[in-house]
Design an enzyme around this catalytic site. Structure first.
Site, PDB file in Angstrom:
ATOM      1  N   LYS A   1       7.796   6.086  -9.564  1.00  0.00           N
ATOM      2  CA  LYS A   1       8.469   4.871  -9.074  1.00  0.00           C
ATOM      3  C   LYS A   1       7.578   3.688  -9.453  1.00  0.00           C
ATOM      4  CE  LYS A   1       6.470   5.638  -4.497  1.00  0.00           C
ATOM      5  NZ  LYS A   1       6.727   5.797  -3.079  1.00  0.00           N
TER       6      LYS A   1
ATOM      7  N   GLY B   1       0.711   5.301   4.370  1.00  0.00           N
ATOM      8  CA  GLY B   1       2.072   5.808   4.341  1.00  0.00           C
ATOM      9  C   GLY B   1       2.249   7.015   5.225  1.00  0.00           C
ATOM     10  N   GLY B   2       3.394   7.618   5.115  1.00  0.00           N
ATOM     11  CA  GLY B   2       3.741   8.726   5.988  1.00  0.00           C
ATOM     12  C   GLY B   2       2.932   9.984   5.743  1.00  0.00           C
TER      13      GLY B   2
ATOM     14  N   VAL C   1      -4.721   5.557   1.544  1.00  0.00           N
ATOM     15  CA  VAL C   1      -5.652   5.324   0.435  1.00  0.00           C
ATOM     16  C   VAL C   1      -6.678   4.288   0.865  1.00  0.00           C
ATOM     17  CG1 VAL C   1      -5.864   4.721  -2.004  1.00  0.00           C
ATOM     18  CG2 VAL C   1      -3.755   5.725  -1.158  1.00  0.00           C
TER      19      VAL C   1
ATOM     20  N   ASN D   1       4.117   3.415  -8.085  1.00  0.00           N
ATOM     21  CA  ASN D   1       3.115   4.405  -8.480  1.00  0.00           C
ATOM     22  C   ASN D   1       2.642   4.201  -9.913  1.00  0.00           C
ATOM     23  OD1 ASN D   1       2.972   5.683  -6.061  1.00  0.00           O
ATOM     24  ND2 ASN D   1       4.313   7.391  -6.600  1.00  0.00           N
TER      25      ASN D   1
ATOM     26  N   ASP E   1       7.230  12.035  -8.190  1.00  0.00           N
ATOM     27  CA  ASP E   1       7.332  10.822  -7.363  1.00  0.00           C
ATOM     28  C   ASP E   1       7.101   9.581  -8.211  1.00  0.00           C
ATOM     29  OD1 ASP E   1       7.829   9.383  -5.069  1.00  0.00           O
ATOM     30  OD2 ASP E   1       5.777   9.549  -4.312  1.00  0.00           O
TER      31      ASP E   1
ATOM     32  N   LYS F   1      -8.007   9.029  -1.419  1.00  0.00           N
ATOM     33  CA  LYS F   1      -6.805   9.347  -0.650  1.00  0.00           C
ATOM     34  C   LYS F   1      -7.171  10.389   0.380  1.00  0.00           C
ATOM     35  CE  LYS F   1      -3.780   8.545  -4.428  1.00  0.00           C
ATOM     36  NZ  LYS F   1      -2.630   9.020  -5.168  1.00  0.00           N
TER      37      LYS F   1
END
Lengths: 339, 247
Positions: A149, A35-36, A40, A152, A147, A55
């Site tokens: 969602k 991701g940005g 991972v 996650n 975060d 990570k």
């Protein structure tokens, strides 16, 4: 100089992009998610002979100060010992200066994948309640996730629920320092483009995922964030579980008519625009979900007399059937015993 | 800046390299400028040549002259010193300058002649032409083609630099393993154990040597990238584009 084919070029780009774990006790296995803000990887812990998820943060060149801060933060997360929170095993720095965190490698499916498998609404609510309980535990230890969602949240092979990616968590209170702090662990991202973002605003930096982010978090009001920002995100996760869609303007029942009014009310209360109108904590939200599952009245919804009766009947279906059967028998006997 | 809102803390900035050729191109020192120019020339001549051949449909002789002429003109007039990192990447800037140069030359109906009073660089056009002949077909736009060829050239130069470094440091076997496993077409299908047998090493040593070679290779690629980027941001963007990693 040897000509490098497109395939070879792509291969070289991958191996160069992979982290160098040679100075650690881990052996690189494969990339899991990118991701940005971080990536991972799956790695093997050679000492303990087990797989871990690592990570790697995108921040190079860590100084002593930053390293100490990260270790302290990792310690705080590691202290969140709860069956619903993925444990942090290790924190360190790669030879190229990037920081990594080793965590439990969770096998299973993400909540969005789980929801796509047509799980029953009752099962979804039970999983959601487990998420609320894990988040409530973190809140009790002064940590907010920021975060939350579906991507996650993992549902393990045995149905266990685990909240991942405490990468942008905020520590509200710690025993070692009263100063509010921000974790800089890299959050994993899903492969659907619903990436965790970091956007500068005039107030601060917006960290999180737009669809699931509270309005105050989207405005970058970092200092004002408290447990209720997570409550909003939990409401957004509930919205997703009720409708199979990311949160939108439409109320859940207009998307999925099977959603009960109390379930919708809980969702909308958790997702209230202002934090004052929301549940004050994740445990309060969890308690309302528990009441919904037990067919008890929920705090978010005022029932009419008919709804109250209907709910009572629904909850005491066996008793009602028993009474009805008894009454029918009595009627039957009354009529059949007449001369 | 509020450390609470700054992911990565206040130390996230990558230091500007002392060896940035883009920075060197602005130097008042003629020697520094010359060195910087040589680095830029080495990094870009081949993609530039192929780009001229593809986009401008120039024949090989014309493309050679235009490539030579473009770099000679850029050095003479110190064009690269006018690069503004805030507007575009250096790669885009160079490509735009190249387009402008070729367009002007075509418009003026000139055919640059090698030799004369212009700088003449020793560039291996024959190899570039061979590569074009065997791999010319592409569905990419000229801009994407230029970028892809630049990436290929960066990696090719990095492989060569790794070979030199390994030989100079007495670690030729590291490069041989890298070449056998990572560069040869059937490399990844060979196990470390069988590779070990081939080189008289055990599998663990193969693993360690390969890891070291890859680590060096990564470092070389990033060093090269630093040389031809001017700022932290540009370095990061190019690293993302080149390696898919974000630094």
């Amino acid at each position: 100089m040897k000509w490098l084919s497109d395939d070879k070029l792509s291969y070289l780009r991958t191996i160069v992009g992979n982290p160098d774990f040679s100075s650690t006790k881990y052996t690189f296995v494969k990339e899991l998610a990118r991701g940005g803000m971080g990536t991972v990887y799956l790695a093997e812990d050679r000492e303990l002979n087990r797989l871990v998820a690592i990570k790697v943060l995108n921040t190079p060149e860590v100084t002593e100060d930053l390293r100490n801060r990260m270790v302290r933060e990792a310690q705080i997360i590691a202290r969140l010992e709860h069956p619903g929170i993925v444990p942090v095993h290790d924190v360190g720095v790669l030879p190229d200066g990037r920081v990594f965190y080793a965590m439990k490698f969770v096998r299973g499916s993400r909540l969005d994948e789980y929801a796509s498998q047509n799980a029953a609404q009752r099962d979804r609510l039970r999983k959601f309640q487990a998420v609320c309980d894990a988040v409530a535990f973190a809140h009790a230890h002064g940590v907010i996730h920021r975060d939350l969602k579906p991507q996650n949240i993992m549902i393990g092979s045995f149905g266990e629920v685990l909240v991942l990616d405490w990468g942008v968590a905020k520590i509200l209170r710690t025993p070692v320092s009263s100063e509010a702090d921000t974790l800089i662990m890299p959050p994993a991202e899903n492969n659907n483009g619903e990436a965790t973002t970091s956007v500068d605003t005039s107030h601060g930096t917006v960290i999180g995922t737009r669809d699931y982010m509270s309005p105050e978090q989207a405005r970058g009001e970092i200092k004002q964030l408290d447990e209720r920002a997570d409550v909003y995100s939990l409401g957004a996760v509930l919205y997703f579980l009720l409708t199979n869609r990311p949160p939108a303007e439409a109320k859940p029942r207009s998307i999925n008519p099977k959603v009960s009014k109390p379930a919708e009310a809980i969702c909308m209360k958790a997702m209230a625009r202002t934090s004052e109108e929301r549940y004050s904590s994740a445990s309060e939200l969890s308690a309302d979900i528990g009441r919904l599952l037990d067919a008890e009245p929920v705090s978010a919804y005022k029932e009419s007399a008919i709804e109250k009766t209907s709910r009572w009947v629904s909850k005491n279906r066996f008793l009602v059937l028993l009474v009805l059967a008894y009454l029918l028998m009595r009627i039957f006997f009354v009529f059949t015993s007449r001369p | 800046m509020d450390p609470d809102t700054d992911i990565g803390g206040p130390l996230h900035k990558f230091p500007v390299t002392n060896h940035s050729a883009i920075v060197g191109a602005r130097s008042d020192d003629q020697l520094v400028r010359r060195r910087a120019f040589d680095t830029i020339l080495a990094s870009y001549w081949k993609p530039a040549y192929k780009y001229i051949r593809l986009k401008w449909q120039a024949d090989n002789e014309d493309a050679k002259d235009l490539t030579q002429g473009f770099f000679a003109n850029a050095f003479e007039k110190n064009h690269f010193a006018s690069y503004d990192a805030g507007k575009a990447s250096f790669q885009t800037f160079l490509r735009t300058c190249l387009d402008g140069f070729v367009a002007n030359e075509r418009k003026a109906g000139r055919r640059l002649k090698r030799g004369g009073d212009m700088d003449h660089y020793q560039l291996d056009f024959a190899t570039a032409e061979d590569e074009l002949a065997s791999h010319a077909s592409t569905s990419l736009s000229p801009e994407d083609y230029f970028h892809r060829e630049w990436v290929r050239w960066m990696f090719t130069m990095s492989v060569d630099a790794l070979r030199r470094r390994c030989v100079e440091s007495g670690r030729s076997i590291h490069f041989q393993l890298f070449e056998r496993y990572d560069l040869s077409d059937d490399g990844a299908s060979v196990s470390y154990a069988s590779l070990g047998k081939e080189f008289g090493l055990d599998a663990a040593t193969v693993n360690n040597y390969l890891a070291a070679a890859r680590r060096d290779f990564r470092r070389i690629v990033l060093e090269k990238l630093r040389e031809i980027t001017a700022t932290d941001d540009e370095f990061r963007i190019e690293a993302r584009s080149l390696l898919g990693v974000i630094l």
